[in-house]
Design a protein around this motif. Structure first.
Motif, PDB file in Angstrom:
ATOM      1  N   CYS A 262       0.814  -1.222   0.000  1.00 48.35           N
ATOM      2  CA  CYS A 262       0.000   0.000   0.000  1.00 48.35           C
ATOM      3  C   CYS A 262       0.848   1.274   0.000  1.00 48.35           C
ATOM      4  O   CYS A 262       0.548   2.220  -0.745  1.00 48.35           O
ATOM      5  N   PRO A 263       1.913   1.369   0.814  1.00 42.87           N
ATOM      6  CA  PRO A 263       2.760   2.567   0.700  1.00 42.87           C
ATOM      7  C   PRO A 263       3.349   2.741  -0.695  1.00 42.87           C
ATOM      8  O   PRO A 263       3.489   3.874  -1.179  1.00 42.87           O
ATOM      9  N   ASN A 264       3.688   1.630  -1.352  1.00 42.92           N
ATOM     10  CA  ASN A 264       4.196   1.728  -2.722  1.00 42.92           C
ATOM     11  C   ASN A 264       3.118   2.253  -3.662  1.00 42.92           C
ATOM     12  O   ASN A 264       3.382   3.107  -4.519  1.00 42.92           O
ATOM     13  N   LEU A 265       1.892   1.721  -3.528  1.00 40.20           N
ATOM     14  CA  LEU A 265       0.793   2.190  -4.371  1.00 40.20           C
ATOM     15  C   LEU A 265       0.540   3.678  -4.160  1.00 40.20           C
ATOM     16  O   LEU A 265       0.288   4.427  -5.114  1.00 40.20           O
ATOM     17  N   ALA A 266       0.613   4.112  -2.897  1.00 44.05           N
ATOM     18  CA  ALA A 266       0.407   5.531  -2.595  1.00 44.05           C
ATOM     19  C   ALA A 266       1.516   6.382  -3.212  1.00 44.05           C
ATOM     20  O   ALA A 266       1.259   7.447  -3.786  1.00 44.05           O
ATOM     21  N   ALA A 267       2.758   5.891  -3.131  1.00 42.97           N
ATOM     22  CA  ALA A 267       3.884   6.641  -3.694  1.00 42.97           C
ATOM     23  C   ALA A 267       3.798   6.724  -5.216  1.00 42.97           C
ATOM     24  O   ALA A 267       4.199   7.725  -5.820  1.00 42.97           O
TER      25      ALA A 267
END
Length: 414
Positions: A262-267
């Protein structure tokens, strides 16, 4: 702990499908037309493979060709058993262990019949492809002959561009990985963008969608665990039959790999995936310039945020009228430990008659191997579904629920 099943009986059943007969008349048999997508995903999660395979089946159907289906090849780290137990299985591949497609789904995708009177050729197994389409009779279509010219065309135009070969046996093959790391006919750049939405109206009514169903293995798991949703209150013998799915809210509690994903998707600035982007659904997420925190709240909610969204999804569905009762909560989750305990504590004060999770299911080894399909079928049938908009699992559940005629208000996102 029991080891993985061999699927010996199911492998034999697939080999003996009635369409596996060279003497059948056109459009099947030795004169039939076939297509094999050797550029399909391998070694990824089941739902990344399922959405692509269904669209390839839809394309095959429109092209009057028999689709060639293959076993599901696992990402080995998702497989329920360690490598020491599966590496010697006859069905193992360099990518990982395999599961027969008919263990996961039923319908034309896995060689089942089309509707009565439909002249379309039935899907055949990859093993039968080697017999009915020997190498000397195959036309190989490298994706580089089409994909570079498609650019960012909407999905429906991509679909139309692929029916180009006149040969009897067509095999779509990928280039080297360094040429195209996403060589699929309908790749991540389509599924992860609004380009996919132009495919919806044709795909939702396609027999590829309408005739998709759960496998007998999945049906058996549902029957075996139906006691989990037995009524807690006294039910009068003359009352309408108790129907647990009609009273259930199923929640996709995606954790595990999503804690990092999820942090990757947000980034990356990713918006929702696949059919979760449909405008008819109540919940949407369109990435803005500074929405990292907001993206994480939707993709990776805290236990308290999850509980709040569960209550909203239930109350707004019940509030839509018709005397609706939603008092069974089922959490489809790969989570365990303190975080799940916190979520369970938060929802138990909301007045649910029954609360259960994926961890409560009792499954035999065959059912355990297809546990993700068992959870998906529960989510498909439930009165209300609360999903994760970035997930291919959620996208496929959205697809199946809408094909079944479920209301958009019954399909929510965290």
């Amino acid at each position: 702990m029991p080891g993985p099943p061999t699927w010996e009986v199911l492998h034999k059943w697939e080999a003996n499908l009635p369409q596996h007969d060279l003497d059948l008349p056109f459009p099947e048999g030795r004169t039939g037309r076939y297509v094999k997508f050797s550029n399909q995903n391998k070694g990824l999660g089941w739902n990344n493979c399922l959405n692509e395979e269904l669209m390839n089946l839809h394309l095959s159907y429109l092209s009057d060709r028999a689709y060639v289906f293959s076993p599901f090849i696992w990402a080995s780290h998702h497989y329920p058993w360690p490598a020491s137990q599966w590496s010697s299985l006859p069905a193992s591949t360099p990518f990982g262990p395999t599961t027969p497609l008919n263990a996961l789904v039923a319908g034309p995708l896995a060689g089942g019949p089309w509707s009565p009177g439909d002249p379309a050729p039935r899907s055949v197994s990859a093993d039968w492809w080697d017999i009915v389409c020997p190498v000397a009779e195959r036309f190989t279509l490298n994706t580089t002959s089409i994909k570079p010219f498609l650019g960012d065309l909407p999905g429906n135009e991509v679909l139309a561009a692929w029916d180009t070969a006149a040969a009897r046996c067509v095999e779509v093959i990928p280039p080297d990985f360094d040429v195209d790391p996403l060589p699929q006919t309908f790749d991540l750049w389509i599924w992860g963008s609004e380009r996919v939405l132009s495919l919806w109206e044709g795909f939702r009514s396609s027999p590829a969608s309408v005739l998709l169903g759960p496998s007998p293995v999945v049906e058996g798991a549902l029957a075996r665990n139906s006691y989990l949703w037995a009524p807690r209150a006294r039910v009068h013998a003359g009352a309408k039959a108790y129907d647990p799915p009609a009273r259930m809210l199923a929640v996709h509690v995606r954790r595990g790999d999503y804690i990092a994903h999820c942090p990757n998707l947000a980034a990356w600035g990713s918006s929702y995936y696949g059919w979760a982007q449909l405008a008819s659904l109540p919940d949407h997420f369109r990435r803005g310039a500074d929405d990292t925190e907001e993206a994480l709240r939707h993709c990776l909610p805290t236990a308290a945020q999850f509980a709040e969204r569960i209550a909203v999804a239930r109350d707004e569905y019940v509030g839509a009228g018709g005397g609706r009762v939603v008092d069974i909560l089922y959490l489809l989750t790969n989570e365990e430990g303190e975080w799940l305990d916190e979520l369970l504590a938060a929802v138990r004060v909301q007045g649910w008659a029954t609360v259960a999770t994926s961890r409560d299911l009792v499954l035999d080894p065959e059912q355990e191997e297809v546990g993700m399909a068992v959870d998906m079928e529960i989510a498909r049938r439930a009165a209300v579904f609360l999903g994760n908009g970035w997930s291919s699992f959620t996208s496929n559940v959205v697809h199946q629920r809408l094909v079944d005629g479920k209301e958009p208000i019954s399909i929510r996102m965290t």
